[in-house]
Scaffold this motif. Structure first.
Motif, PDB file in Angstrom:
ATOM      1  N   THR A  31      22.882  54.042  48.736  1.00 43.68           N
ATOM      2  CA  THR A  31      23.246  54.165  50.148  1.00 43.68           C
ATOM      3  C   THR A  31      24.420  53.237  50.436  1.00 43.68           C
ATOM      4  O   THR A  31      24.680  52.277  49.696  1.00 43.68           O
ATOM      5  CB  THR A  31      22.064  53.786  51.059  1.00 43.68           C
ATOM      6  N   LEU A  32      25.117  53.514  51.522  1.00 48.39           N
ATOM      7  CA  LEU A  32      26.228  52.645  51.914  1.00 48.39           C
ATOM      8  C   LEU A  32      25.721  51.243  52.253  1.00 48.39           C
ATOM      9  O   LEU A  32      26.400  50.253  51.981  1.00 48.39           O
ATOM     10  CB  LEU A  32      27.007  53.264  53.073  1.00 48.39           C
ATOM     11  N   MET A  33      24.519  51.154  52.793  1.00 48.27           N
ATOM     12  CA  MET A  33      23.924  49.851  53.093  1.00 48.27           C
ATOM     13  C   MET A  33      23.707  49.064  51.801  1.00 48.27           C
ATOM     14  O   MET A  33      24.027  47.880  51.724  1.00 48.27           O
ATOM     15  CB  MET A  33      22.602  50.015  53.848  1.00 48.27           C
ATOM     16  N   GLU A  34      23.169  49.729  50.773  1.00 52.44           N
ATOM     17  CA  GLU A  34      22.957  49.068  49.477  1.00 52.44           C
ATOM     18  C   GLU A  34      24.286  48.644  48.856  1.00 52.44           C
ATOM     19  O   GLU A  34      24.381  47.575  48.253  1.00 52.44           O
ATOM     20  CB  GLU A  34      22.214  49.996  48.513  1.00 52.44           C
ATOM     21  N   LEU A  35      25.314  49.476  49.023  1.00 52.64           N
ATOM     22  CA  LEU A  35      26.633  49.136  48.501  1.00 52.64           C
ATOM     23  C   LEU A  35      27.111  47.815  49.083  1.00 52.64           C
ATOM     24  O   LEU A  35      27.561  46.934  48.359  1.00 52.64           O
ATOM     25  CB  LEU A  35      27.639  50.252  48.840  1.00 52.64           C
ATOM     26  N   PHE A  36      26.998  47.669  50.393  1.00 51.23           N
ATOM     27  CA  PHE A  36      27.516  46.465  51.044  1.00 51.23           C
ATOM     28  C   PHE A  36      26.600  45.255  50.901  1.00 51.23           C
ATOM     29  O   PHE A  36      27.053  44.125  51.022  1.00 51.23           O
ATOM     30  CB  PHE A  36      27.859  46.746  52.503  1.00 51.23           C
ATOM     31  N   GLU A  37      25.324  45.464  50.640  1.00 52.40           N
ATOM     32  CA  GLU A  37      24.421  44.332  50.410  1.00 52.40           C
ATOM     33  C   GLU A  37      24.718  43.665  49.079  1.00 52.40           C
ATOM     34  O   GLU A  37      24.617  42.450  48.961  1.00 52.40           O
ATOM     35  CB  GLU A  37      22.959  44.800  50.447  1.00 52.40           C
ATOM     36  N   GLY A  38      25.063  44.446  48.065  1.00 48.16           N
ATOM     37  CA  GLY A  38      25.368  43.892  46.756  1.00 48.16           C
ATOM     38  C   GLY A  38      24.127  43.400  46.032  1.00 48.16           C
ATOM     39  O   GLY A  38      22.990  43.666  46.445  1.00 48.16           O
ATOM     40  N   HIS A  39      24.365  42.687  44.939  1.00 48.01           N
ATOM     41  CA  HIS A  39      23.283  42.203  44.089  1.00 48.01           C
ATOM     42  C   HIS A  39      23.041  40.702  44.234  1.00 48.01           C
ATOM     43  O   HIS A  39      22.085  40.179  43.670  1.00 48.01           O
ATOM     44  CB  HIS A  39      23.579  42.532  42.626  1.00 48.01           C
ATOM     45  N   ARG A  40      23.910  40.029  44.923  1.00 41.28           N
ATOM     46  CA  ARG A  40      23.792  38.589  45.140  1.00 41.28           C
ATOM     47  C   ARG A  40      24.022  38.298  46.616  1.00 41.28           C
ATOM     48  O   ARG A  40      24.520  39.136  47.369  1.00 41.28           O
ATOM     49  CB  ARG A  40      24.818  37.817  44.293  1.00 41.28           C
ATOM     50  N   SER A  41      23.733  37.077  47.011  1.00 40.29           N
ATOM     51  CA  SER A  41      23.899  36.678  48.409  1.00 40.29           C
ATOM     52  C   SER A  41      25.374  36.738  48.808  1.00 40.29           C
ATOM     53  O   SER A  41      26.272  36.708  47.960  1.00 40.29           O
ATOM     54  CB  SER A  41      23.371  35.259  48.614  1.00 40.29           C
ATOM     55  N   LEU A  42      25.615  36.791  50.090  1.00 31.58           N
ATOM     56  CA  LEU A  42      26.969  36.794  50.619  1.00 31.58           C
ATOM     57  C   LEU A  42      27.730  35.554  50.142  1.00 31.58           C
ATOM     58  O   LEU A  42      28.900  35.641  49.760  1.00 31.58           O
ATOM     59  CB  LEU A  42      26.940  36.861  52.146  1.00 31.58           C
ATOM     60  N   PHE A  43      27.061  34.408  50.139  1.00 34.62           N
ATOM     61  CA  PHE A  43      27.700  33.160  49.701  1.00 34.62           C
ATOM     62  C   PHE A  43      28.146  33.253  48.245  1.00 34.62           C
ATOM     63  O   PHE A  43      29.271  32.888  47.911  1.00 34.62           O
ATOM     64  CB  PHE A  43      26.735  31.980  49.884  1.00 34.62           C
ATOM     65  N   VAL A  44      27.282  33.759  47.368  1.00 37.08           N
ATOM     66  CA  VAL A  44      27.622  33.882  45.946  1.00 37.08           C
ATOM     67  C   VAL A  44      28.763  34.885  45.767  1.00 37.08           C
ATOM     68  O   VAL A  44      29.686  34.654  44.973  1.00 37.08           O
ATOM     69  CB  VAL A  44      26.380  34.271  45.110  1.00 37.08           C
ATOM     70  N   GLN A  45      28.736  35.980  46.506  1.00 39.90           N
ATOM     71  CA  GLN A  45      29.825  36.957  46.431  1.00 39.90           C
ATOM     72  C   GLN A  45      31.138  36.342  46.906  1.00 39.90           C
ATOM     73  O   GLN A  45      32.194  36.547  46.294  1.00 39.90           O
ATOM     74  CB  GLN A  45      29.501  38.208  47.249  1.00 39.90           C
ATOM     75  N   LEU A  46      31.076  35.569  47.976  1.00 41.28           N
ATOM     76  CA  LEU A  46      32.270  34.915  48.514  1.00 41.28           C
ATOM     77  C   LEU A  46      32.867  33.937  47.498  1.00 41.28           C
ATOM     78  O   LEU A  46      34.060  33.996  47.197  1.00 41.28           O
ATOM     79  CB  LEU A  46      31.925  34.180  49.816  1.00 41.28           C
ATOM     80  N   ILE A  47      32.038  33.074  46.942  1.00 36.81           N
ATOM     81  CA  ILE A  47      32.527  32.058  46.004  1.00 36.81           C
ATOM     82  C   ILE A  47      33.036  32.708  44.717  1.00 36.81           C
ATOM     83  O   ILE A  47      34.117  32.359  44.228  1.00 36.81           O
ATOM     84  CB  ILE A  47      31.425  31.011  45.689  1.00 36.81           C
ATOM     85  N   SER A  48      32.291  33.653  44.165  1.00 37.37           N
ATOM     86  CA  SER A  48      32.728  34.295  42.913  1.00 37.37           C
ATOM     87  C   SER A  48      34.027  35.072  43.127  1.00 37.37           C
ATOM     88  O   SER A  48      34.914  35.054  42.272  1.00 37.37           O
ATOM     89  CB  SER A  48      31.634  35.202  42.342  1.00 37.37           C
ATOM     90  N   GLY A  49      34.166  35.721  44.260  1.00 36.37           N
ATOM     91  CA  GLY A  49      35.401  36.433  44.567  1.00 36.37           C
ATOM     92  C   GLY A  49      36.575  35.496  44.769  1.00 36.37           C
ATOM     93  O   GLY A  49      37.673  35.725  44.255  1.00 36.37           O
ATOM     94  N   LEU A  50      36.341  34.428  45.503  1.00 31.17           N
ATOM     95  CA  LEU A  50      37.393  33.446  45.773  1.00 31.17           C
ATOM     96  C   LEU A  50      37.892  32.806  44.481  1.00 31.17           C
ATOM     97  O   LEU A  50      39.103  32.770  44.214  1.00 31.17           O
ATOM     98  CB  LEU A  50      36.851  32.386  46.732  1.00 31.17           C
TER      99      LEU A  50
END
Length: 182
Positions: A31-50
């Motif tokens: 689902t689009l909701m699952e796509l945007f939730e991802g597999h890790r927390s928002l913080f982990v996604q932010l730091i890994s992306g940055l």
């Protein structure tokens, strides 16, 4: 930021973004909701992306500033600097490209074609693999690995991680070329 630049940003964001979301919606079992939730927390996604975006940009800058790349650097500097860049314009274009291209290539195409095919396709479309120009192809081969990193971020962490990495990468390079004029 001029109107052409703004229009290009919006077309990239909305056109590519909606195409990618359509591929997810119609051809994938997520689902689009699952796509945007991802597999890790928002913080982990932010730091890994940055972190990934910063490291990738500085590797790209090493190549761009290498002596063997001097002619291509002059060509791309001239091309990029035909636009009236500001910090606001750099942030806008970088975010539009990060969101639009990652939704299309990582979320939409990668689950259908695979990580490596998508990475090569992305780099080919951007013109960085050229059999008649070995210098730009060196950059292109390095970019394949960076784009594969974006694909891995998407698979392991989530789409937001890939979007952030792409946006940060683009913003650093555009700043360095258009504002700092390295």
């Amino acid at each position: 930021m001029n109107k052409k630049m703004a229009m290009l940003g919006w077309i990239t964001l909305l056109g590519f973004g909606l195409a990618g979301l359509s591929l997810v919606y119609f051809f994938q079992e997520i689902t689009l909701m699952e796509l945007f939730e991802g597999h890790r927390s928002l913080f982990v996604q932010l730091i890994s992306g940055l972190v990934s975006g910063i490291i990738g940009a500085f590797i790209a800058l090493k190549i761009i500033n290498a002596p063997f790349f001097r002619i291509e650097k002059q060509k791309y500097n001239a091309l990029i600097n035909t636009w009236p860049w500001t910090i606001k314009g750099i942030v806008f274009i970088s975010m539009c490209a990060g969101v639009g291209e990652e939704l299309l290539f990582r979320a939409g195409i990668q689950p259908l074609l695979g990580l490596w095919v998508t990475a090569v396709l992305f780099v080919l479309i951007h013109g960085y693999l050229n059999p008649w120009n070995w210098r730009i192809s060196v950059y292109g081969f390095v970019m394949i690995f960076f784009i594969a990193v974006l694909g891995i971020l998407f698979e392991k962490y989530g789409i937001l991680s890939a979007i952030i990495a792409h946006s940060v990468f683009d913003a650093i390079l555009l700043y360095w070329i258009a504002i700092k004029k390295s």
